[in-house]
Design a protein around this motif. Structure first.
Motif, PDB file in Angstrom:
ATOM      1  N   ARG A  95       0.847  -1.196   0.000  1.00 52.54           N
ATOM      2  CA  ARG A  95       0.000   0.000   0.000  1.00 52.54           C
ATOM      3  C   ARG A  95       0.886   1.250   0.000  1.00 52.54           C
ATOM      4  N   ILE A  96       2.125   1.051   0.428  1.00 51.73           N
ATOM      5  CA  ILE A  96       3.084   2.155   0.409  1.00 51.73           C
ATOM      6  C   ILE A  96       3.320   2.639  -1.017  1.00 51.73           C
ATOM      7  N   LEU A  97       3.213   1.744  -1.998  1.00 49.68           N
ATOM      8  CA  LEU A  97       3.441   2.085  -3.403  1.00 49.68           C
ATOM      9  C   LEU A  97       2.677   1.066  -4.254  1.00 49.68           C
ATOM     10  N   PRO A  98       1.384   1.299  -4.473  1.00 46.15           N
ATOM     11  CA  PRO A  98       0.514   0.272  -5.069  1.00 46.15           C
ATOM     12  C   PRO A  98       1.016  -0.316  -6.380  1.00 46.15           C
ATOM     13  N   MET A  99       1.682   0.473  -7.217  1.00 49.70           N
ATOM     14  CA  MET A  99       2.128  -0.045  -8.504  1.00 49.70           C
ATOM     15  C   MET A  99       3.203  -1.123  -8.347  1.00 49.70           C
ATOM     16  N   PHE A 100       3.862  -1.177  -7.198  1.00 49.48           N
ATOM     17  CA  PHE A 100       4.919  -2.147  -6.955  1.00 49.48           C
ATOM     18  C   PHE A 100       4.431  -3.361  -6.166  1.00 49.48           C
ATOM     19  N   GLN A 101       3.114  -3.526  -6.038  1.00 47.14           N
ATOM     20  CA  GLN A 101       2.606  -4.639  -5.233  1.00 47.14           C
ATOM     21  C   GLN A 101       2.997  -5.996  -5.807  1.00 47.14           C
ATOM     22  N   GLY A 102       3.267  -6.026  -7.109  1.00 49.48           N
ATOM     23  CA  GLY A 102       3.734  -7.266  -7.719  1.00 49.48           C
ATOM     24  C   GLY A 102       5.060  -7.739  -7.159  1.00 49.48           C
ATOM     25  N   VAL A 103       5.862  -6.807  -6.629  1.00 53.69           N
ATOM     26  CA  VAL A 103       7.125  -7.185  -5.994  1.00 53.69           C
ATOM     27  C   VAL A 103       6.852  -8.085  -4.797  1.00 53.69           C
ATOM     28  N   MET A 149      -2.419  -3.554 -14.103  1.00 52.16           N
ATOM     29  CA  MET A 149      -3.776  -3.607 -13.553  1.00 52.16           C
ATOM     30  C   MET A 149      -4.071  -2.395 -12.685  1.00 52.16           C
ATOM     31  N   LYS A 150      -3.092  -1.964 -11.918  1.00 51.37           N
ATOM     32  CA  LYS A 150      -3.280  -0.789 -11.066  1.00 51.37           C
ATOM     33  C   LYS A 150      -3.506   0.468 -11.907  1.00 51.37           C
ATOM     34  N   ILE A 151      -2.720   0.570 -12.981  1.00 56.41           N
ATOM     35  CA  ILE A 151      -2.861   1.739 -13.860  1.00 56.41           C
ATOM     36  C   ILE A 151      -4.222   1.735 -14.536  1.00 56.41           C
ATOM     37  N   ILE A 152      -4.676   0.559 -14.972  1.00 59.78           N
ATOM     38  CA  ILE A 152      -5.991   0.461 -15.623  1.00 59.78           C
ATOM     39  C   ILE A 152      -7.106   0.844 -14.656  1.00 59.78           C
ATOM     40  N   GLN A 153      -6.978   0.450 -13.401  1.00 60.35           N
ATOM     41  CA  GLN A 153      -8.024   0.719 -12.411  1.00 60.35           C
ATOM     42  C   GLN A 153      -8.064   2.183 -11.996  1.00 60.35           C
ATOM     43  N   ALA A 154      -6.946   2.880 -12.163  1.00 62.98           N
ATOM     44  CA  ALA A 154      -6.898   4.296 -11.760  1.00 62.98           C
ATOM     45  C   ALA A 154      -7.682   5.148 -12.756  1.00 62.98           C
ATOM     46  N   LYS A 155      -7.918   6.402 -12.411  1.00 65.15           N
ATOM     47  CA  LYS A 155      -8.664   7.321 -13.273  1.00 65.15           C
ATOM     48  C   LYS A 155      -7.766   8.448 -13.760  1.00 65.15           C
ATOM     49  N   ASN A 172      -5.842  10.597 -17.243  1.00 66.88           N
ATOM     50  CA  ASN A 172      -5.038  10.198 -18.387  1.00 66.88           C
ATOM     51  C   ASN A 172      -3.891   9.309 -17.914  1.00 66.88           C
ATOM     52  N   ILE A 173      -3.092   8.812 -18.861  1.00 67.29           N
ATOM     53  CA  ILE A 173      -2.076   7.822 -18.524  1.00 67.29           C
ATOM     54  C   ILE A 173      -1.072   8.354 -17.508  1.00 67.29           C
ATOM     55  N   PHE A 174      -0.697   9.634 -17.640  1.00 64.75           N
ATOM     56  CA  PHE A 174       0.278  10.207 -16.707  1.00 64.75           C
ATOM     57  C   PHE A 174      -0.318  10.370 -15.316  1.00 64.75           C
ATOM     58  N   GLN A 175      -1.589  10.762 -15.247  1.00 68.62           N
ATOM     59  CA  GLN A 175      -2.262  10.887 -13.954  1.00 68.62           C
ATOM     60  C   GLN A 175      -2.421   9.523 -13.292  1.00 68.62           C
ATOM     61  N   ARG A 176      -2.698   8.513 -14.098  1.00 66.26           N
ATOM     62  CA  ARG A 176      -2.863   7.162 -13.547  1.00 66.26           C
ATOM     63  C   ARG A 176      -1.549   6.640 -12.970  1.00 66.26           C
ATOM     64  N   ILE A 177      -0.474   6.821 -13.728  1.00 64.42           N
ATOM     65  CA  ILE A 177       0.832   6.368 -13.234  1.00 64.42           C
ATOM     66  C   ILE A 177       1.210   7.130 -11.969  1.00 64.42           C
ATOM     67  N   ALA A 178       0.990   8.447 -11.971  1.00 64.37           N
ATOM     68  CA  ALA A 178       1.307   9.253 -10.786  1.00 64.37           C
ATOM     69  C   ALA A 178       0.481   8.808  -9.595  1.00 64.37           C
ATOM     70  N   SER A 179      -0.794   8.481  -9.831  1.00 65.16           N
ATOM     71  CA  SER A 179      -1.665   8.021  -8.748  1.00 65.16           C
ATOM     72  C   SER A 179      -1.162   6.718  -8.146  1.00 65.16           C
ATOM     73  N   CYS A 180      -0.727   5.787  -9.016  1.00 63.07           N
ATOM     74  CA  CYS A 180      -0.261   4.484  -8.540  1.00 63.07           C
ATOM     75  C   CYS A 180       1.115   4.554  -7.899  1.00 63.07           C
ATOM     76  N   CYS A 181       1.813   5.661  -8.111  1.00 56.74           N
ATOM     77  CA  CYS A 181       3.130   5.849  -7.494  1.00 56.74           C
ATOM     78  C   CYS A 181       3.038   6.640  -6.202  1.00 56.74           C
ATOM     79  N   ARG A 182       1.800   6.885  -5.736  1.00 62.90           N
ATOM     80  CA  ARG A 182       1.598   7.502  -4.428  1.00 62.90           C
ATOM     81  C   ARG A 182       0.987   6.469  -3.496  1.00 62.90           C
ATOM     82  N   SER A 183       1.200   6.673  -2.221  1.00 55.39           N
ATOM     83  CA  SER A 183       0.680   5.722  -1.231  1.00 55.39           C
ATOM     84  C   SER A 183      -0.836   5.673  -1.261  1.00 55.39           C
ATOM     85  N   ALA A 184      -1.378   4.500  -0.972  1.00 58.93           N
ATOM     86  CA  ALA A 184      -2.823   4.348  -0.869  1.00 58.93           C
ATOM     87  C   ALA A 184      -3.321   5.084   0.374  1.00 58.93           C
ATOM     88  N   PRO A 185      -4.589   5.492   0.367  1.00 61.32           N
ATOM     89  CA  PRO A 185      -5.129   6.212   1.532  1.00 61.32           C
ATOM     90  C   PRO A 185      -5.093   5.400   2.823  1.00 61.32           C
TER      91      PRO A 185
END
Length: 640
Positions: free
Chosen positions: A109-117, A581-587, A589-602
């Motif tokens: 949850r600290i960095l959702p896009m890296f949960q696959g790690v 999958m995280k990027i697809i689930q985010a809302k 444009n592509i840059f906003q989605r990546i930025a969202s997934c590179c921030r901690s979850a609430p």
């Protein structure tokens, strides 16, 4: 009927707030965290961590590496790599798990896009537990075989030995006199058949196979000619494997509450045995010669000029401390929030490294005696891995007075060394299940734990066939190699470079108290630069120097190598899959989605409300799963 909680890496409908009691769940009344439980005592945690870090490699790999890389000189790069790579990663993982009170998957949850790690870490741990318990089964078999008046590999028994079984070189040719003027060279068997005598000094020798080597291959393993020849399941090894899984299941049926008590024996007993073996070995003739090869006068400091020595030191530290396997995060997640994880990391790392050095004295003192009585150099009897544990050392023990007693001690030590590492690996798996399905785990911890052991036992049966040792070697070569390095590199990049190293330090200070800037200087230098560079260098070196695995002189078929690549691919492919999958689930444009997934979850932060302070006062309940459809939270705890 309430729905089970969906894992965070899948998008679920109709999520419900999970509210559960501690009914049928093994949580102590005095536990700080009544949802997950805590260690009953600080010593339970420390011994579990020591048991996890100190494993078979400390006994059967480190002493050989030290001898092979310059003896005492090897301790210099080994110590440097401990400070530059091992300890920084160890401290990072302990802090991460303790801060969030989550296992290796949910902690991302600290960095959702890296949960696959985290998923990669758990999958690799699953593969490792499959073959690691097979090694424990080997130890059990040898332990039971030692309960005899004479060790079965003490002599070349006609029931299993062939003509090559011998502790001394075998004569194959020699010169004989047929007449006073005629001398010929003849096969030794022909010479014996004709009752002739070899002329002294004319013998041609070939090395024989030790009784312990033939016993290992022909009796213990019933080894086939290669991976292609599976053969049958070796029934007594299968029973030993079942017993090993029963022991693991029994120790873990109450989670950390039961395993935390078992490790008082399994973590401490090996030190007693190593001390006994060292004392016994030191009294034997030739022990001094063995130790001089290990870390004494035979030390070669010119070896420090070779890059291979430094690579071996870094690799041994990395794997010996069990970083990036998920176990350190899982075990630390049961700590109380204000536990001093910094001092714990120092204590466990130093204990692990000193144990490796100490074990080398016990191993080489007895191998030195073996070399002395066989008239060989120490270099001719030194082995590593399976050859040390199940051939060279048993051979040395068989030649000691009271050999069965020493053999029982040695293999019981191997058993306990393996078990507490296995406990932590299985706890990593069950902790992951608990974080993803807390309601189910609270009610059904025992059947789920035993179910995991049963499934892993069934998967391990291929490793106790006549081709089993080839499978063990194949899984070890691929699953415990590049996947772990990739996970470690991404872990430190994600937490330090993307989440923010300074922000992570502030999280740690919430647990252990504020420190002066000079305290963090070393950790900043390592986390931001030295450690990731070292890990990347090791990874590149491993790729460049990759060789197809072999078992002795036996090569693997192409389809076996393909299976190995499939194993490692199956483990690491979740890193890009989950990120996508995280990027697809985010809302957005592509840059906003990546930025969202590179921030901690609430819902990232301290698990319990009383520990959140001002920085995480607006944090969402960590028991809720969050998609990236809602605002994420900044380091201050405020929605962005």
């Amino acid at each position: 009927m309430n729905k089970l909680k969906c894992p965070s890496f899948f998008k679920c409908r109709g999520k419900e707030k999970v509210t559960v009691s501690s009914e049928n769940f093994h949580v102590g009344e005095n536990d700080e965290n009544q949802d997950r439980g805590n260690w009953s005592k600080k010593s339970d945690y420390l011994l579990s961590m020591v048991g996890y870090a100190v494993g078979l490699g400390n006994v059967w790999r480190f002493p050989y590496l030290t001898y092979n890389n310059g003896g005492g000189a090897f301790l210099i790069p080994y110590t440097i790599m401990l400070g530059l790579a091992g300890l920084p990663l160890f401290f990072l993982e302990c802090s991460l798990g303790q801060f969030a009170s989550l296992g290796p998957v949910s902690v991302w949850r600290i960095l959702p896009m890296f949960q696959g790690v985290g998923i990669t870490m758990v999958l690799i741990s699953i593969f490792v537990t499959i073959y690691y318990n097979v090694i424990i089964a080997y130890s059990l078999y040898y332990l039971f075989a030692s309960f005899r008046s004479e060790l079965p590999w003490a002599t070349c028994s006609p029931s299993w030995a062939d003509e090559n079984c011998s502790r001394s070189p075998i004569v194959i040719l020699c010169n004989v006199s047929l007449t006073t003027s005629e001398i010929i060279q003849a096969n030794k068997s022909w010479v014996d058949t004709n009752n002739l005598t070899c002329i002294n000094g004319s013998q041609v020798y070939r090395p024989g196979q030790l009784p312990s080597e033939q016993y290992w291959n022909k009796v213990a393993l019933q080894r086939s000619s290669g991976l292609e020849e599976t053969g049958v399941i070796v029934w007594y090894l299968a029973l030993c494997l079942l017993l090993a899984w029963l022991i693991v299941g029994a120790a873990l049926f109450k989670g950390i509450k039961s395993s935390g008590k078992v490790v008082y024996f399994t973590a401490l007993f090996p030190y007693v045995v190593l001390l006994i073996l060292l004392i016994r070995g030191a009294t034997l003739e030739g022990a001094g010669k063995g130790i001089s090869y290990y870390i004494g006068s035979q030390s070669n400091f010119t070896k420090l000029r070779e890059a291979e020595v430094w690579k071996d030191a870094a690799t041994q530290i990395f794997y010996s401390l069990s970083v990036a396997w998920g176990g350190l995060v899982a075990l630390s997640s049961y700590n109380k929030f204000n536990n001093n994880c910094y001092s714990d990391a120092i204590v466990v790392c130093l204990t692990n490294c000193l144990t490796s050095v100490f074990a080398g004295f016990a191993i080489f003192s007895i191998l030195g005696h073996m070399a002395h009585i066989s008239g060989k150099e120490v270099s001719q009897v030194v082995k590593e891995g399976f050859d040390l544990a199940f051939i060279a050392y048993p051979e040395a023990l068989a030649q000691l007075p009271g050999g069965p007693f020493w053999s029982i001690l040695f293999f019981f030590m191997l058993l306990t060394l393996g078990l507490d590492s296995q406990f932590a690996s299985i706890e990593t798996i069950t902790t992951t299940i608990q974080d993803l399905f807390p309601k189910l785990m609270k009610k059904m911890r025992v059947p789920i734990t035993l179910g995991c052991c049963l499934v892993l036992f069934l998967l391990g049966l291929v490793c106790v066939t006549q081709a089993g040792i080839y499978w063990v070697n194949l899984i070890d070569h691929f699953s415990a190699g590049w996947g772990i390095l990739i996970a470690a590199i991404l872990e430190i990049i994600g937490i330090i470079w993307i989440y923010g190293g300074n922000r992570f330090i502030e999280d740690i200070e919430m647990m252990i108290g504020a420190k002066r800037w000079i305290f963090w200087l070393w950790w900043r230098v390592c986390w931001f630069a030295i450690t990731p560079v070292l890990l990347t260098a090791i990874f590149i070196w491993s790729v460049v120097t990759f060789r197809r695995p072999t078992y002795g002189t036996i090569e693997y078929p192409d389809w076996g190598i393909a299976i190995g690549w499939c194993m490692i691919l199956f483990c690491i492919i979740w890193i890009p899959i989950v990120a996508i999958m995280k990027i697809i689930q985010a809302k957005g444009n592509i840059f906003q989605r990546i930025a969202s997934c590179c921030r901690s979850a609430p819902n990232w932060g301290p698990y319990l409300e009383q520990h959140r302070g001002e920085r995480y006062k607006d944090m969402v309940d960590p028991k809720k799963e969050i998609d990236h459809e809602i605002p994420t939270v900044s380091g201050s705890g405020k929605p962005e």
